[in-house]
Design an enzyme around this catalytic site. Structure first.
Site, PDB file in Angstrom:
ATOM      1  N   LYS A 161       0.862  -1.197   0.000  1.00  0.00           N
ATOM      2  CA  LYS A 161       0.000   0.000   0.000  1.00  0.00           C
ATOM      3  C   LYS A 161       0.882   1.226   0.000  1.00  0.00           C
ATOM      4  O   LYS A 161       2.033   1.165   0.441  1.00  0.00           O
ATOM      5  CB  LYS A 161      -0.881   0.013   1.260  1.00  0.00           C
ATOM      6  CG  LYS A 161      -2.094   0.900   1.154  1.00  0.00           C
ATOM      7  CD  LYS A 161      -3.232   0.198   0.462  1.00  0.00           C
ATOM      8  CE  LYS A 161      -4.400   1.098   0.195  1.00  0.00           C
ATOM      9  NZ  LYS A 161      -5.584   0.326  -0.225  1.00  0.00           N
ATOM     10  N   ASP A 215      -7.050   4.505  -4.316  1.00  0.00           N
ATOM     11  CA  ASP A 215      -7.712   4.348  -3.007  1.00  0.00           C
ATOM     12  C   ASP A 215      -8.318   5.730  -2.735  1.00  0.00           C
ATOM     13  O   ASP A 215      -8.548   6.494  -3.695  1.00  0.00           O
ATOM     14  CB  ASP A 215      -6.698   3.908  -1.931  1.00  0.00           C
ATOM     15  CG  ASP A 215      -7.373   3.417  -0.644  1.00  0.00           C
ATOM     16  OD1 ASP A 215      -7.823   2.269  -0.606  1.00  0.00           O
ATOM     17  OD2 ASP A 215      -7.491   4.204   0.321  1.00  0.00           O
TER      18      ASP A 215
HETATM   19  P1  NDP Z   1     -12.958   8.070  -2.529  1.00  0.00           P
HETATM   20  O1  NDP Z   1     -11.874   9.049  -2.329  1.00  0.00           O
HETATM   21  O2  NDP Z   1     -13.513   7.850  -3.891  1.00  0.00           O
HETATM   22  O3  NDP Z   1     -14.190   8.387  -1.569  1.00  0.00           O
HETATM   23  C1  NDP Z   1     -14.033   8.424  -0.188  1.00  0.00           C
HETATM   24  C2  NDP Z   1     -15.367   8.793   0.422  1.00  0.00           C
HETATM   25  O4  NDP Z   1     -15.299   8.619   1.826  1.00  0.00           O
HETATM   26  C3  NDP Z   1     -15.744  10.245   0.175  1.00  0.00           C
HETATM   27  O5  NDP Z   1     -17.132  10.356   0.134  1.00  0.00           O
HETATM   28  C4  NDP Z   1     -15.169  10.923   1.428  1.00  0.00           C
HETATM   29  O6  NDP Z   1     -15.816  12.148   1.748  1.00  0.00           O
HETATM   30  C5  NDP Z   1     -15.481   9.879   2.463  1.00  0.00           C
HETATM   31  N1  NDP Z   1     -14.546  10.022   3.567  1.00  0.00           N
HETATM   32  C6  NDP Z   1     -13.198   9.919   3.512  1.00  0.00           C
HETATM   33  N2  NDP Z   1     -12.669  10.161   4.710  1.00  0.00           N
HETATM   34  C7  NDP Z   1     -13.712  10.431   5.523  1.00  0.00           C
HETATM   35  C8  NDP Z   1     -13.837  10.756   6.884  1.00  0.00           C
HETATM   36  N3  NDP Z   1     -12.738  10.873   7.662  1.00  0.00           N
HETATM   37  N4  NDP Z   1     -15.085  10.931   7.390  1.00  0.00           N
HETATM   38  C9  NDP Z   1     -16.196  10.817   6.607  1.00  0.00           C
HETATM   39  N5  NDP Z   1     -16.127  10.537   5.301  1.00  0.00           N
HETATM   40  C10 NDP Z   1     -14.922  10.337   4.775  1.00  0.00           C
HETATM   41  O7  NDP Z   1     -12.380   6.680  -1.943  1.00  0.00           O
HETATM   42  P2  NDP Z   1     -12.876   5.205  -2.217  1.00  0.00           P
HETATM   43  O8  NDP Z   1     -14.344   5.163  -2.409  1.00  0.00           O
HETATM   44  O9  NDP Z   1     -11.992   4.614  -3.243  1.00  0.00           O
HETATM   45  O10 NDP Z   1     -12.496   4.491  -0.838  1.00  0.00           O
HETATM   46  C11 NDP Z   1     -13.406   4.364   0.245  1.00  0.00           C
HETATM   47  C12 NDP Z   1     -12.958   3.238   1.152  1.00  0.00           C
HETATM   48  O11 NDP Z   1     -12.916   2.012   0.419  1.00  0.00           O
HETATM   49  C13 NDP Z   1     -11.564   3.377   1.759  1.00  0.00           C
HETATM   50  O12 NDP Z   1     -11.556   2.771   3.030  1.00  0.00           O
HETATM   51  C14 NDP Z   1     -10.693   2.560   0.818  1.00  0.00           C
HETATM   52  O13 NDP Z   1      -9.517   2.115   1.447  1.00  0.00           O
HETATM   53  C15 NDP Z   1     -11.636   1.405   0.538  1.00  0.00           C
HETATM   54  N6  NDP Z   1     -11.369   0.624  -0.663  1.00  0.00           N
HETATM   55  C16 NDP Z   1     -11.262   1.204  -1.899  1.00  0.00           C
HETATM   56  C17 NDP Z   1     -11.043   0.423  -3.004  1.00  0.00           C
HETATM   57  C18 NDP Z   1     -11.001   0.999  -4.368  1.00  0.00           C
HETATM   58  O14 NDP Z   1     -10.876   0.216  -5.316  1.00  0.00           O
HETATM   59  N7  NDP Z   1     -11.134   2.305  -4.559  1.00  0.00           N
HETATM   60  C19 NDP Z   1     -10.871  -1.029  -2.890  1.00  0.00           C
HETATM   61  C20 NDP Z   1     -11.086  -1.555  -1.567  1.00  0.00           C
HETATM   62  C21 NDP Z   1     -11.303  -0.732  -0.513  1.00  0.00           C
HETATM   63  P3  NDP Z   1     -15.064  13.537   1.450  1.00  0.00           P
HETATM   64  O15 NDP Z   1     -15.166  13.704  -0.031  1.00  0.00           O
HETATM   65  O16 NDP Z   1     -15.812  14.532   2.232  1.00  0.00           O
HETATM   66  O17 NDP Z   1     -13.629  13.366   1.916  1.00  0.00           O
HETATM   67  O1  2IT Z   2      -7.938  -1.409  -0.650  1.00  0.00           O
HETATM   68  C1  2IT Z   2      -7.883  -1.899  -1.807  1.00  0.00           C
HETATM   69  O2  2IT Z   2      -8.026  -3.098  -1.996  1.00  0.00           O
HETATM   70  C2  2IT Z   2      -7.666  -0.979  -2.930  1.00  0.00           C
HETATM   71  N1  2IT Z   2      -7.611   0.226  -2.704  1.00  0.00           N
HETATM   72  C3  2IT Z   2      -7.529  -1.509  -4.322  1.00  0.00           C
HETATM   73  C4  2IT Z   2      -6.114  -1.975  -4.559  1.00  0.00           C
HETATM   74  C5  2IT Z   2      -5.798  -2.368  -5.983  1.00  0.00           C
HETATM   75  O3  2IT Z   2      -4.614  -2.658  -6.200  1.00  0.00           O
HETATM   76  O4  2IT Z   2      -6.674  -2.415  -6.860  1.00  0.00           O
END
Ligand code: NDP
Ligand code: 2IT
Length: 450
Positions: free
Chosen positions: A126, A166
């Site tokens: 990561k 992420d």
């Molecule tokens: P994005 O940046 O696309 O979206 C994040 C969202 O979460 C936004 O709506 C943001 O709001 C909100 N958020 C972030 N921090 C906070 C906080 N401290 N309090 C409240 N809301 C918050 O990220 P992703 O959707 O990609 O990721 C979301 C989660 O999913 C993370 O935990 C990530 O590690 C996990 N994840 C992502 C993957 C991926 O493929 N993208 C894969 C697996 C897991 P705001 O805009 O106000 O900051």
């Molecule tokens: O938390 C996760 O699994 C991710 N942000 C996606 C990682 C990836 O390599 O697609």
């Protein structure tokens, strides 16, 4: 936990002082592993757990860049290459002002087990930065990404380490990062990053994969209790990549998502969210949920600073899918969900539920899916993107989605069967930790002490 495991965990905590999120992730895994280590003394003899807790390599670097006003800005970049027993290091990059080494280590540690659960050839890693993309111009984001990659590129490679997105890193950032990697190395090495654009080496369904996969997992889990998303009312926290496509898949399966959130507030649409509008505001305009609520008028109730989980006390909720960030759902929220009849909590984000929340939910008989199993669809589809890059192929949406669904059902069933095998039916945390650990541990032992 056995005395040996307790001693080992104490040592991990001591050697990684000041990293509470990493401690939390490690403790949860240690809590599950007693029975598998008791049955397989070779894991202890080969010090597999000690090795797993120590990243193979940790990189911390300065990222200087110039903002639009001509001022020099300095951020910190990280890449933690945790474990490559199963394949090249694989895991996303997070750009958020709260990112520290401890954050990246917790995410990298989780990623080892998650990637193992997919059954695909990917190790765990990561990275990220404390850079905040919010409010930055495209040109500033580009200059930051170019500077970040100018340092990181030497550690990457399609057979070495393959980052993706992420929080705060989506298609725009991956484009800038890939462009700089290509320029520096003079190689069109598609498989060095995933989450690329569809026209230049990306995979269909990667954008949707994490949210879609979490809901496919949840659907399979609900079916063990004779339930489904058809007619279900659902809360999805966050409104980023994972949340948006979790909402879409719930809707496709006949459910209604009544609320989502961002770090400023919550929108509650009692008759269901307008996904087209949400996507336009978040994906096209990079706007806030308050903009969504303004555009939606009386159909939407915006609560600045609100708590999305409290809605379970106000309206019927069947499933909760936290998709924002770590520790966003605590003990009180879990009590509200459990005492108001929520059937399942499914982690779309990484570690969004606190340990207390998990305890409350499981004690109340609420189905609980840990992120390392339920959100593995994103990284699994990244591995499918690498597969397409390696064979210079591009699959159809339907084919890629069918592969994703097959992988998610496989992960669900492997977790459930492992939990059964260890006398803990329905304990997906134990099932995920043991099934993920076993695959990595066996590979590590086969490769000797490295
Ligand atoms: P994005 O940046 O696309 O979206 C994040 C969202 O979460 C936004 O709506 C943001 O709001 C909100 N958020 C972030 N921090 C906070 C906080 N401290 N309090 C409240 N809301 C918050 O990220 P992703 O959707 O990609 O990721 C979301 C989660 O999913 C993370 O935990 C990530 O590690 C996990 N994840 C992502 C993957 C991926 O493929 N993208 C894969 C697996 C897991 P705001 O805009 O106000 O900051
Ligand atoms: O938390 C996760 O699994 C991710 N942000 C996606 C990682 C990836 O390599 O697609």
């Amino acid at each position: 936990m056995t005395t040996d495991l307790t001693t080992l965990l104490d040592d991990v905590l001591r050697r990684n002082a000041g990293e509470p999120e990493f401690h939390q992730a490690a403790r949860e895994v240690f809590d599950s592993l007693g029975p598998v280590i008791a049955r397989n003394p070779r894991y202890a003899e080969a010090a597999v757990l000690e090795r797993l807790c120590e990243p193979e390599r940790q990189i911390i670097f300065r990222v200087p860049w110039t903002d639009d006003a001509g001022r020099v800005q300095i951020n910190r970049g990280f890449r933690v290459e945790f474990n490559s027993a199963l394949g090249p290091f694989k895991g996303g990059l997070r750009f958020h002002p709260t990112v520290t080494l401890g954050t990246v280590k917790f995410l990298g540690f989780e990623q080892i087990f998650k990637n193992a659960l997919t059954g695909l050839p990917i190790g765990g890693g990561k990275g990220g930065s404390d850079f905040d993309p919010k409010g930055k111009s495209d040109a500033e984001v580009m200059r930051f990404c170019q500077s970040f990659m100018t340092e990181l590129y030497r550690h990457l490679g399609e057979y070495t380490d393959v980052p993706a997105g992420d929080i705060g890193v989506g298609g725009r950032e991956i484009g800038y990062l890939f462009g700089q990697y290509k320029r520096i190395t003079n190689r069109y090495e598609s498989g060095v990053l995933t989450g690329k654009g569809i026209g230049w080496g990306g995979s269909l369904v990667r954008t949707e994969a994490t949210g879609f996969g979490a809901v496919v997992f949840a659907d399979r889990m609900l079916s063990t209790r004779g339930r489904s998303f058809d007619g279900a009312r659902v809360l999805v926290s966050g409104s980023g990549n994972v949340a948006i496509y979790a909402i879409q898949k719930v809707q496709q399966l006949g459910g209604t998502v009544v609320a989502c959130s961002d770090s400023s507030g919550v929108v509650y649409d009692r008759d269901g969210l307008d996904l087209d509008l949400l996507r336009e505001i978040k994906e096209q305009r990079r706007g806030r949920l308050s903009d969504y609520a303004d555009a939606r008028g009386t159909a939407s109730d915006y609560r600045a600073g609100g708590d999305i989980w409290a809605l379970a006390a106000e309206t019927t909720i069947d499933v909760a899918i936290p998709c924002a960030t770590q520790n966003e759902l605590g003990g009180d929220a879990a009590r509200t969900l459990a005492s108001n009849g929520v059937a399942a909590v499914v982690e779309g984000a990484n570690m969004p539920c606190t340990p207390e929340a998990v305890k409350v939910l499981t004690a109340a008989g609420v189905l609980f899916a840990p992120g390392k199993a339920a959100n593995a669809g994103g990284v699994a589809t990244s591995a499918l993107e690498m597969q397409q890059n390696a064979s210079r192929d591009a699959w159809s949406f339907d084919y890629a989605e069918s592969r994703l669904a097959e992988i998610m059902v496989g992960i669900h069933d492997r977790c459930a069967e492992t939990a059964d095998e260890y006398g803990a039916p329905g304990d997906y945390v134990l099932g995920a930790n043991i099934a993920g650990f076993t695959r990595v541990a066996d590979a590590m032992i086969a490769m000797g002490v490295i």
